[in-house]
Design an enzyme around this catalytic site. Structure first.
Site, PDB file in Angstrom:
ATOM      1  N   ASN A   9      21.965  64.961  76.085  1.00  0.00           N
ATOM      2  CA  ASN A   9      23.404  64.675  76.158  1.00  0.00           C
ATOM      3  C   ASN A   9      23.722  63.704  75.024  1.00  0.00           C
ATOM      4  OD1 ASN A   9      26.008  63.968  76.747  1.00  0.00           O
ATOM      5  ND2 ASN A   9      25.511  62.807  78.604  1.00  0.00           N
ATOM      6  N   TRP A  10      24.284  64.244  73.958  1.00  0.00           N
ATOM      7  CA  TRP A  10      24.545  63.405  72.776  1.00  0.00           C
ATOM      8  C   TRP A  10      25.765  62.511  72.959  1.00  0.00           C
ATOM      9  CZ3 TRP A  10      23.741  67.486  68.240  1.00  0.00           C
ATOM     10  CH2 TRP A  10      22.394  67.874  68.225  1.00  0.00           C
ATOM     11  N   LYS A  11      26.485  62.717  74.039  1.00  0.00           N
ATOM     12  CA  LYS A  11      27.711  61.929  74.302  1.00  0.00           C
ATOM     13  C   LYS A  11      28.620  61.955  73.074  1.00  0.00           C
ATOM     14  CE  LYS A  11      25.065  59.154  77.502  1.00  0.00           C
ATOM     15  NZ  LYS A  11      25.051  58.039  78.419  1.00  0.00           N
ATOM     16  N   HIS A  95      29.413  64.136  85.105  1.00  0.00           N
ATOM     17  CA  HIS A  95      28.628  63.007  84.583  1.00  0.00           C
ATOM     18  C   HIS A  95      29.271  61.705  85.070  1.00  0.00           C
ATOM     19  CE1 HIS A  95      26.855  60.133  81.809  1.00  0.00           C
ATOM     20  NE2 HIS A  95      25.904  61.016  81.597  1.00  0.00           N
ATOM     21  N   GLU A  97      29.860  59.018  83.674  1.00  0.00           N
ATOM     22  CA  GLU A  97      30.855  58.428  82.758  1.00  0.00           C
ATOM     23  C   GLU A  97      32.197  59.122  82.924  1.00  0.00           C
ATOM     24  OE1 GLU A  97      28.537  58.721  79.154  1.00  0.00           O
ATOM     25  OE2 GLU A  97      27.173  57.198  79.952  1.00  0.00           O
ATOM     26  N   GLU A 167      21.133  61.383  88.487  1.00  0.00           N
ATOM     27  CA  GLU A 167      21.249  60.304  87.511  1.00  0.00           C
ATOM     28  C   GLU A 167      21.743  59.034  88.201  1.00  0.00           C
ATOM     29  OE1 GLU A 167      21.662  61.884  83.288  1.00  0.00           O
ATOM     30  OE2 GLU A 167      23.678  61.788  84.083  1.00  0.00           O
ATOM     31  N   GLY A 173      21.859  54.553  80.373  1.00  0.00           N
ATOM     32  CA  GLY A 173      22.155  53.753  79.190  1.00  0.00           C
ATOM     33  C   GLY A 173      21.819  52.281  79.331  1.00  0.00           C
ATOM     34  N   SER A 212      17.839  56.682  81.328  1.00  0.00           N
ATOM     35  CA  SER A 212      16.889  55.983  80.465  1.00  0.00           C
ATOM     36  C   SER A 212      15.517  56.656  80.434  1.00  0.00           C
ATOM     37  CB  SER A 212      16.776  54.502  80.848  1.00  0.00           C
ATOM     38  OG  SER A 212      18.037  53.861  80.715  1.00  0.00           O
ATOM     39  N   GLY A 233      20.037  60.891  77.481  1.00  0.00           N
ATOM     40  CA  GLY A 233      21.125  60.392  76.639  1.00  0.00           C
ATOM     41  C   GLY A 233      20.573  59.796  75.359  1.00  0.00           C
ATOM     42  N   GLY A 234      20.415  58.476  75.352  1.00  0.00           N
ATOM     43  CA  GLY A 234      20.019  57.749  74.142  1.00  0.00           C
ATOM     44  C   GLY A 234      18.822  58.344  73.413  1.00  0.00           C
TER      45      GLY A 234
HETATM   46  C1  PEP Z   1      23.001  60.413  80.377  1.00  0.00           C
HETATM   47  O1  PEP Z   1      23.976  60.041  79.755  1.00  0.00           O
HETATM   48  O2  PEP Z   1      23.064  61.455  81.042  1.00  0.00           O
HETATM   49  C2  PEP Z   1      21.792  59.598  80.314  1.00  0.00           C
HETATM   50  C3  PEP Z   1      20.806  59.873  81.131  1.00  0.00           C
HETATM   51  O3  PEP Z   1      21.776  58.596  79.379  1.00  0.00           O
HETATM   52  P1  PEP Z   1      20.501  57.662  78.997  1.00  0.00           P
HETATM   53  O4  PEP Z   1      19.311  58.560  78.853  1.00  0.00           O
HETATM   54  O5  PEP Z   1      20.897  57.000  77.733  1.00  0.00           O
HETATM   55  O6  PEP Z   1      20.330  56.706  80.140  1.00  0.00           O
END
Ligand code: PEP
Length: 254
Positions: A9-11, A95, A97, A167, A173, A212, A233-234
């Site tokens: 997920n590049w956001k 998600h 967010e 999640e 994040g 994470s 994500g990251g």
């Molecule tokens: C996400 O945004 O779905 C996510 C899991 O982010 P991160 O890996 O950065 O926690």
């Protein structure tokens, strides 16, 4: 055996240049393993670019959101038909967010899942508890309620084509990760919830962990019985990290 899915997920990150570089590195290193799906979900404005660069590479493309409406006066939105037009097969929905920053409710998420299934794309349904809910002992009831809202709308049969991403909101994040045991407990509860009405669908359901996940913790998480991949994500913005997670996912299938 159910599919293992590693989804990036590049956001809201990247430029056409940085995406070109990242994808070139991914294409060069991605493992082609039966039953392992590798997926990137770029910002919608870059979907065409990503699809074109991927060509025949074994990497799927997903969107980070979609409207439940087919077309019309919805400024700033895009439809499932548009995603299909671009060759996009997956959509991340609900998600945390989007739930917290855009006020998406369980009912709206359920509508989006229903519309996505009707269009023949695969919804990646995100669920998870806040830190306050975990500390109050409400993790399993919160996740069950989020899934139940979708179950009420699409029935258990709908989940034959759904991917779930567990999640924990406090892990997204933040650098905090659920322990493998914490994650496994929730994943097993999700599978049991669906098994209550259809054991075969529950058994085939891919349940991803997100929060994470990185090159250092992926193998241990992916080794859990009910963890069938990751929503990243990251760490999906760094080719070497993401490829290490893909390699751990490939290993977890052996
Ligand atoms: C996400 O945004 O779905 C996510 C899991 O982010 P991160 O890996 O950065 O926690």
């Amino acid at each position: 055996m159910r599919k293992t899915i590693v989804a990036g997920n590049w956001k809201m990150n990247g430029t056409s240049e940085s995406i070109r570089t990242l994808l070139a590195d991914l294409i060069a290193g991605v493992p082609a393993v039966e039953g392992l799906v590798t997926l990137v979900c770029p910002p919608a404005v870059y979907l065409s670019q990503v699809k074109a660069q991927l060509g025949e590479a074994p990497v799927e493309v997903g969107a980070q959101n979609v409207s439940a409406h087919p077309l019309g006066a919805f400024t700033g939105e895009w439809s499932l038909a548009m995603l299909q037009d671009l060759g996009c097969d997956y959509v991340i929905l609900g998600h945390s967010e989007r739930r917290s920053l855009n006020g998406e409710t369980d009912a709206e998420v359920a509508e989006k899942v229903a519309a996505t299934l009707a269009a023949g794309l695969v919804p990646i349904l995100c669920v998870g508890e806040t830190l306050a809910q975990r500390e109050a002992g409400e993790t399993l009831s919160q996740v069950a309620a989020q899934i139940d809202a979708v179950l009420q709308r699409v029935g258990t049969e709908g989940f034959a084509s759904v991917v779930i991403a567990y999640e924990p909101v406090w892990a997204i994040g933040t650098g905090l990760t659920a322990t493998p045991e914490q994650a496994q407990e929730v994943h097993a509860a999700i599978r049991a919830q669906l098994a209550g009405s259809d054991a075969a669908i529950a058994d085939k359901l891919s349940i991803l962990y997100g929060g994470s996940m990185n090159a250092g913790n992926a193998a241990e998480l992916l080794a859990q019985q009910d963890i069938d991949g990751g929503l990243i994500g990251g760490a999906s913005l760094k080719a070497d990290e993401f490829l290490t997670i893909c390699a751990a996912a490939a290993e977890s299938r052996k």
